[in-house]
Design a protein around this motif. Structure first.
Motif, PDB file in Angstrom:
ATOM      1  N   PHE B 517      51.675  38.828  38.359  1.00 38.79           N
ATOM      2  CA  PHE B 517      50.386  39.503  38.518  1.00 38.79           C
ATOM      3  C   PHE B 517      49.901  39.313  39.961  1.00 38.79           C
ATOM      4  O   PHE B 517      50.101  38.259  40.560  1.00 38.79           O
ATOM      5  N   TYR B 518      49.260  40.347  40.489  1.00 37.75           N
ATOM      6  CA  TYR B 518      48.834  40.298  41.883  1.00 37.75           C
ATOM      7  C   TYR B 518      47.658  39.356  42.055  1.00 37.75           C
ATOM      8  O   TYR B 518      46.777  39.246  41.187  1.00 37.75           O
ATOM      9  N   VAL B 519      47.645  38.689  43.194  1.00 44.70           N
ATOM     10  CA  VAL B 519      46.643  37.650  43.428  1.00 44.70           C
ATOM     11  C   VAL B 519      45.483  38.231  44.216  1.00 44.70           C
ATOM     12  O   VAL B 519      45.671  38.828  45.282  1.00 44.70           O
ATOM     13  N   GLU B 520      44.297  38.053  43.696  1.00 43.66           N
ATOM     14  CA  GLU B 520      43.099  38.519  44.371  1.00 43.66           C
ATOM     15  C   GLU B 520      42.725  37.547  45.477  1.00 43.66           C
ATOM     16  O   GLU B 520      43.160  36.400  45.495  1.00 43.66           O
ATOM     17  N   SER B 521      41.862  38.021  46.371  1.00 44.45           N
ATOM     18  CA  SER B 521      41.494  37.241  47.540  1.00 44.45           C
ATOM     19  C   SER B 521      40.697  35.996  47.164  1.00 44.45           C
ATOM     20  O   SER B 521      40.862  34.932  47.748  1.00 44.45           O
ATOM     21  N   HIS B 522      39.817  36.127  46.216  1.00 41.53           N
ATOM     22  CA  HIS B 522      39.076  34.973  45.706  1.00 41.53           C
ATOM     23  C   HIS B 522      38.819  35.229  44.231  1.00 41.53           C
ATOM     24  O   HIS B 522      38.393  36.322  43.862  1.00 41.53           O
ATOM     25  N   PRO B 523      39.065  34.219  43.383  1.00 39.46           N
ATOM     26  CA  PRO B 523      38.999  34.476  41.940  1.00 39.46           C
ATOM     27  C   PRO B 523      37.602  34.866  41.446  1.00 39.46           C
ATOM     28  O   PRO B 523      37.474  35.502  40.405  1.00 39.46           O
ATOM     29  N   LYS B 524      36.605  34.468  42.191  1.00 38.78           N
ATOM     30  CA  LYS B 524      35.259  34.843  41.747  1.00 38.78           C
ATOM     31  C   LYS B 524      34.617  35.864  42.669  1.00 38.78           C
ATOM     32  O   LYS B 524      34.035  36.844  42.224  1.00 38.78           O
ATOM     33  N   LEU B 525      34.702  35.609  43.952  1.00 40.48           N
ATOM     34  CA  LEU B 525      33.886  36.385  44.879  1.00 40.48           C
ATOM     35  C   LEU B 525      34.591  37.603  45.476  1.00 40.48           C
ATOM     36  O   LEU B 525      33.937  38.476  46.023  1.00 40.48           O
ATOM     37  N   ARG B 526      35.898  37.636  45.403  1.00 36.96           N
ATOM     38  CA  ARG B 526      36.614  38.795  45.943  1.00 36.96           C
ATOM     39  C   ARG B 526      37.672  39.234  44.929  1.00 36.96           C
ATOM     40  O   ARG B 526      38.871  39.190  45.201  1.00 36.96           O
TER      41      ARG B 526
END
Lengths: 143, 653, 317
Positions: B517-526
């Motif tokens: 799964f692709y990783v987001e820049s920040h788990p909460k804020l981005r």
């Protein structure tokens, strides 16, 4: 250095900003406890790590050096870690020829999501360096 | 040089295990450090003001902030010092939280580690040079990868926002997984009825250019200016001529083609339109099954097609599109049933997956909405649902929850009762996860109003007994073994990353987790950004999610693209490579290793050949710097001297 | 090989180039020295014998003219390496190859005659060197005073040439023996090896002769050993800095060193400078099946990569 506690050895880590540095952050956020010997230098890519940085550190007081980048194929800059792999492998094979145990130098791949793998790597590498003991006798310090 | 050092307590996050006052006192002794202090929350407004005031008051020209990870707040503090009149690259951060206070218990050791880490930052900042961004034009077109509900939402929102959209869908029709669903929870409204209009909008939107049955071949460039190569796979039908009349499908003699849309519930024709609402509604030939390809003769469709659209000689075609941003909504996959042989999926025809069951329930599915057993086409009276088939199972490498199975099982249990009033459903579950709006009420309805029997426990094995399947499991609430004789077993197979997710990530230079799964820049804020600027995420490509969440992310990603494109020019990152023409010997080894082709040969007036960096193409990896033997090409902000300063700060024997 | 034939080739090549680089007699009978022939009457200065030790290909990168150059087998690898790295324009170089039966190490000869002044040097047909000094004649076998590189020479005939002065010779040396000394050394204990290098490098006077003699050291006056921007090494004359310099030299030559041995020949302190580079070369062979300076179409391994590295395994802790 004066600040190094008696139990600590000097370990330098070069970490790719996009993966392993983030992996170390992830380990931090998850409170994965680690030994305290390692000092981290942030680099944009493992391909930025000239093997001479490793040599410089080892010749000047480091007891161990760790380089960690993105897994092969996952480089933020497409190919940086492919170059790193060749250069660092070359260095790893050269070190024992110079009389430096190649166990003092480790290069590996850790992604930003692999906090646990980071914790394991730091713990195991630190243990390995402690097993080897200090690289420098301090003989040259007077020069 | 006057360096200011600001050490953050981060409440007790840092100060709890690092003696910050002692660190500040030690730093004051370091040559070059003019000022060092510790502060409760450096990132807070008063914290940032403190830095700005100190810069003025103490005449500071370089700043070190020892706090959290630079991946968190580097930009924050760069802005702070810029407001106080310093170049933003005169900032270094020492990560004493994630890398120190949170991972070490020994306060003494942590404090020493923090002091040294800050000293490294001081050593580096003293080597920093002012850097200035330049601006460049952006191409305000957006590429959306994946035509499922998340991708369509992103495409429609971007299109409505006035952007030109290139939508690339791997399969012959948009719609994705949602197009295969019968009803949707918790409202039981018809999936295709709510999705269909969106699909039509996509097809008719004058800003959206749809490439169906196409895949991403290659992506080059950077935020604002990407060049995308798209492979239009051969359909063997000229879509400019095909009217979607379906005559070919009717007459095609090859009746045993695998039906990808229906997940193989029943076979389809070698030339087919995947489903009645398909967008675009065009036929395509599956050459693995078409007799013209397998046997070399047939040609029925070519003869029958009223517009002469069939072309057996068609080849894949590569087209190039230029865009400025990319939304990745490539969806998810499902684990194969053969990963758990104890359930017999694949061996016993009446053990099927949840998505296959959706197709059985669906009026436009192969059974026209009649629930029948694949083995003998009889109506099942006892249906067993097995949740977590693969999910939350470390031994299969899937420790995570697949997010929406609990809900669709409840829905399928309800629908089963609707279709076959004298049926009985059993649900084997580990926990019921229903935290959405109206979700828990829904799972209760399945049990209370529709009589689905929920058994808390795992199924250990399934074996055939005559025409029936015996489902053996535990009831952990009663502490007993349970055996149910079922007519049909539905496995809620685990959600996985989409096939090819890793390869796509490599083309995009975005990261993915252990599961793909692709990783987001920040788990909460981005949550919809990636670490590659200009590339955004939507939907289950980032992790299992249900329809509302996917749609929400599609819109969120579109908002991010629209915000990015609200400017005409973007600022370049000045941390790129620079050539010292005096020391460059023109060996051009840097040109050999640059992954981006950002280095050119340049002839100086005296005839001397040197390397020259195309700044907009340079991405800042620094491979050139570690290639250059004479140190003539230096990656700004990560120069040899800057990194050596850090090494020297800690390696002094 | 006859000298007359060589001179004939030079005369012919002169017609198409601006200068031909060859050897002439040096300041004493034991030394040959490079000569730059631009006029037909200079052709007669040219000599060829086992004293012609210098790697004349080293000059190629700094000459802008069209050049003819005389190369031995070992020297020819320099040209191939230049081609791999795009450092020369092959169309501007005419390569005059000489099949070589081995040269002498001037240092070894001088040691044999205890550094007495040399009055005459003769070579017999049966492979002997006869050196006359004030205290008489000393006879030694050529193989006895050959540089180390000749002992395992695989390329007595140049790997590339436009003209060959003589008949090609094939190597009789076992290809497996090339890195035997390196393998033997590597078997020593870490302590022994460390002590060895500390002793060797401590003698370094940082004169940079090794670097200046190296044909592959492209940096020339931009060498980072003498720079503050970047500042890799200080001018301190301690062992650490000396080792750092030698590591820079070795790593900058990783996968590029053609083993011409010029670094060791130039070292006034007799430090085995080439050894580290040969160790790296032995690894390049194992890892990438690569040998520097052999095939012009090869790519030096440090400037390229394979997505799947067949011979690099992930290291476990």
């Amino acid at each position: 250095m004066s600040e190094v506690g008696p139990k600590e050895l000097r370990i330098v880590g070069f970490l790719c900003n996009w993966c392993s540095y983030g992996g170390a952050d992830t380990a931090g956020v998850s409170r994965f406890k680690q030994p305290t010997d390692l000092r981290i230098i942030r680099v944009p890519c493992s391909g930025r790590v000239d093997p001479l940085f490793v040599v410089k550190a080892l010749l000047n007081g480091a007891d161990g050096v760790l380089v960690s980048g993105c897994h092969p194929r996952d480089c933020h800059y497409s190919d940086g870690n492919f170059y790193a792999r060749r250069r660092l492998e070359m260095l790893k094979r050269l070190l024992p020829f110079l009389g430096i145990d190649d166990k003092r130098f480790h290069y590996t791949w850790i992604s930003a999501s692999e906090g646990q793998r980071w914790q394991q790597t730091v713990t195991d590498f630190t243990k390995q360096i402690h097993k080897l003991g200090p690289l420098h006798s301090g003989k040259e310090a007077q020069q | 040089m006057r360096v200011g050092v600001f050490i953050c307590h981060c409440g007790s996050n840092i100060a709890g295990t690092v003696d910050v006052a002692r660190a500040a006192a030690e730093l004051r002794k370091v040559p070059g450090v003019a000022f060092a202090t510790n502060y409760m929350y450096t990132c807070s407004e008063p914290g940032q003001d403190e830095i700005k005031q100190a810069i003025k008051r103490e005449n500071l020209d370089r700043i070190v902030v020892a706090a959290c990870s630079p991946r968190m707040h580097e930009l924050t503090f760069r802005r702070t010092i810029e407001k106080a009149g310093l170049n933003r690259y005169f900032l270094e951060m020492a990560n004493i939280r994630e890398h120190i206070s949170w991972v070490g218990l020994d306060k003494e050791a942590n404090t020493i580690k923090a002091i040294e880490t800050i000293k490294m930052a001081v050593a580096k900042v003293m080597q920093n040079k002012p850097l200035y961004s330049s601006s460049f034009k952006i191409n305000k077109r957006v590429l959306v990868i994946g035509g499922g509900v998340a991708g369509m939402q992103a495409a429609l929102d971007c299109g409505d926002g006035g952007l030109e959209v290139v939508l690339v869908e791997k399969s012959p029709s948009v719609g994705g997984m949602m197009a295969r669903l019968d009803k949707t929870f918790p409202t039981i409204d018809c999936s295709i009825c709510i999705l269909g209009p969106k699909m039509v909008d996509v097809a008719q939107h004058d800003k959206i250019k749809l490439y169906a049955y196409s895949e991403i071949e290659d992506i080059k460039g950077y935020v604002g200016n990407y060049e995308v190569k798209i492979r239009k796979k051969a359909t063997y039908v000229d879509w400019t001529k095909c009217t979607g009349c379906g005559l070919c499908m009717e007459k095609c003699p090859s009746k045993n083609s695998y039906d990808y849309f229906n997940f193989g519930v029943a076979p389809t024709k070698a030339i087919n339109i995947p489903f009645p609402q398909a967008i675009p509604k065009k036929a395509k030939i599956d050459p693995d099954f078409c007799r013209q390809f397998t046997k070399g003769k047939c040609g029925v469709c070519a003869k029958i097609c009223p517009t002469g659209a069939i072309n057996y000689e068609m080849q894949d075609e590569i087209v190039t599109e230029e865009v400025g941003a990319i939304v990745v909504a490539s969806g998810y996959g499902l684990i194969d049933m053969d990963k758990f042989p104890e359930y017999g999926g694949g061996r016993y025809p009446d053990v099927i997956t949840g998505i296959q069951y959706e197709r059985l329930l669906n009026a436009s599915g192969p059974t026209e909405g009649h629930i029948v057993r694949p083995s003998d086409h009889t109506e099942p009276k006892t249906v067993v649902f097995v949740s977590c088939a693969g999910s939350r199972d470390k031994s299969l490498g899937i420790p995570y929850c697949s997010n929406f199975c609990c809900m669709y099982i409840a829905k399928q249990a309800i629908l089963t009762k609707d279709h076959i009033p004298d049926s009985q459903s059993y649900v084997f579950y580990m926990d019921i996860r229903s935290p959405g709006k109206g979700y828990d009420e829904f799972t209760r309805r399945a049990q209370e109003d529709y009589g689905a029997k929920y058994v808390r426990g795992r199924v250990s094995r399934i074996y055939p007994k005559g025409k029936k399947l015996v489902v053996v499991g535990a009831d952990t609430l009663l502490g007993t073994q349970v055996e149910v004789e079922a007519d049909l077993v539905v496995l809620a197979t685990a959600v996985t990353a989409a096939p090819g997710a890793a390869q796509l990530a490599e083309k995009l230079h975005i990261s993915y987790d252990t599961f793909g799964f692709y990783v987001e820049s920040h788990p909460k804020l981005r949550p919809v950004e990636t670490n590659t600027s200009g590339v955004f995420l939507a939907g289950a490509a980032q992790g299992p999610k249900d329809i509302p969440a996917s749609v929400g992310q599609g819109s969120a990603a579109a908002a991010k693209v629209l915000a990015l494109f609200s400017k005409d020019m973007l600022e370049s990152d000045p941390a790129v490579a620079k050539v010292n023409e005096n020391t460059c010997v023109g060996c051009l080894k840097c040109k050999l290793t640059c992954p981006f082709g950002a280095i050119q040969e340049k002839e100086l007036r005296g005839g001397k050949i040197v390397a020259s960096v195309i700044e907009t193409v340079c991405a800042g990896c620094g491979v050139c710097t570690s290639t250059c033997p004479c140190g003539a090409i230096q990656l700004s902000h990560f120069t040899d001297n800057q990194l050596l300063a850090e090494v020297n700060a800690i390696c002094q024997k | 090989m006859s000298l007359d034939k060589l001179k004939q080739i030079i005369t012919d090549v002169m017609k198409e180039v601006d200068v031909v680089i060859g050897y002439k007699q040096g300041f004493d009978p034991l030394h040959a020295t490079p000569c730059f022939i631009t006029k037909p009457e200079q052709v007669d200065q040219v000599i060829w014998n086992p004293l012609c030790v210098q790697n004349l290909a080293s000059y190629l990168t700094s000459l802008k003219k069209k050049v003819g150059v005389i190369v031995k087998g070992c020297d020819s690898r320099t040209i191939v390496q230049f081609m791999q790295e795009g450092l020369i324009d092959r169309s501007k170089v005419v390569v005059i190859g000489i099949p070589c039966t081995g040269v002498v190490s001037v240092r070894k000869v001088l040691e044999k005659v205890k550094h007495e002044p040399i009055e005459e040097v003769k070579f017999s047909d049966d492979g002997m060197v006869i050196v006359k000094t004030p205290s008489g004649e000393t006879k030694m076998a050529l193989s006895e005073v050959a540089p180390d590189k000749c002992e395992t020479c695989q390329y007595p005939t140049p790997v590339l040439y436009d003209h060959l002065a003589g008949e090609p010779i094939t190597s009789t040396k076992d290809p497996q023996s090339v890195f035997k000394d390196i393998e033997e050394f590597d078997k020593k204990s870490l302590e022994e090896k460390k002590a060895y290098w500390e002793k060797e490098f401590d003698r370094c006077i940082r004169c940079y002769a090794c670097r200046n003699a190296c044909p592959m050291c492209v940096c020339q006056d931009s060498c980072i050993a003498e720079s503050r921007e970047p500042h890799w090494v200080s001018q301190k004359s301690n062992l650490t800095e000396k080792m750092m310099f030698h590591m820079i030299h070795a790593l900058h030559l990783a996968g590029r060193c053609v083993e011409c041995g010029e670094c060791e020949r130039a070292c006034p302190m007799g430090i085995p400078v080439n050894k580290l580079k040969r160790k790296i070369n032995s690894d390049m062979k194992v890892l990438f099946g690569y040998e520097p300076g052999v095939k012009p179409e090869d790519k030096p391994p440090m400037f390229t990569f394979s997505v799947e590295e067949k011979n690099i395994e992930e290291h476990k802790l």
